[in-house]
Design a protein around this motif. Structure first.
Motif: not given
Length: 230
Positions: A111-135
């Motif tokens: 969803p972040l890439r669909i928003r055209r967010e830079p790959a590095a920023a999208a990866q950081t946000q996605a990793a943080e969210m996966l950490g929040r859900v215990g993964l």
């Protein structure tokens, strides 16, 4: 006072097919504020999933109005709806709908890439969210390498990674065992509490529904408190 995140007024939806048409929604109305959790219950085939699709702009109502974050779906083009949905709405379904060829991290980044967010920023946000859900330890695993509960947690992370104002969840725990269902449900409620997300949940599980701030029952195309249908 802030306006409601979601408002639906007198929504009608009819399906035409076969010898007769079927009216699924016959004047359904609701309002959901920021940080509010609303559960919708109802018999199988009562139109709960149809209602959720109409609320999220995935299907058009035949009549009535639906406003999400201050904008009416009916006043937008399909392209405008898609952009607004990506900005304001997250979806979670009974079946995770993850892309099997991509890792958990890639799925949550989507969803972040669909928003055209830079790959590095999208990866950081996605990793943080996966950490929040215990993964945090499973971000590079593909869906086929994850348990059912883990896959659904990835789906929740994908829905929440854009920090949407509204999350629409259609039987998100219906395919999980009791323990996994509790984990997924707790994540959705926590997002509502911590980030002011409005949550609308369709569920057949009355115990889970009772944990939401409000419960409405869909019957004969209308929404009312459960006692009104007794």
């Amino acid at each position: 006072m802030n306006p409601p995140i979601l408002t639906a007024r007198d929504v009608h939806k009819r399906f035409n097919g076969g010898p007769q048409s079927v009216e699924v929604l016959a004047g359904a109305s609701l309002q959901v504020e920021a940080a509010q959790s609303l559960a919708i219950t109802g018999a199988s085939g009562s139109g709960k999933s149809t209602l959720l699709h109409v609320l999220g702009g995935l299907d058009r109502a035949d009549a009535g109005s639906i406003s999400v974050c201050g904008r009416d779906w009916t006043a937008m083009s399909a392209a405008e709806q898609g952009a607004w949905r990506n900005r304001c709405v997250g979806f979670v379904y009974q079946f995770h709908h993850l892309l099997p060829e991509f890792t958990a991290l890639d799925n949550v980044m989507m969803p972040l890439r669909i928003r055209r967010e830079p790959a590095a920023a999208a990866q950081t946000q996605a990793a943080e969210m996966l950490g929040r859900v215990g993964l945090a330890a499973r971000i590079h695993h593909k869906p086929g390498e994850l348990s059912g509960g883990e896959r659904q947690r990835v789906a929740v992370a994908r829905a929440l990674v854009t920090r949407p104002a509204l999350v629409l969840a259609d039987e998100p725990t219906g395919n999980l065992d009791a323990d996994a269902a509790q984990v997924v449900f707790d994540l959705l409620l926590q997002s509502a509490r911590d980030h002011g997300t409005a949550l609308v949940l369709v569920t057949h599980d009355h115990d889970l529904a009772a944990r939401c701030g409000t419960v409405l029952h869909l019957s004969k195309g209308r929404l009312r408190p459960p006692g009104d249908f007794a």
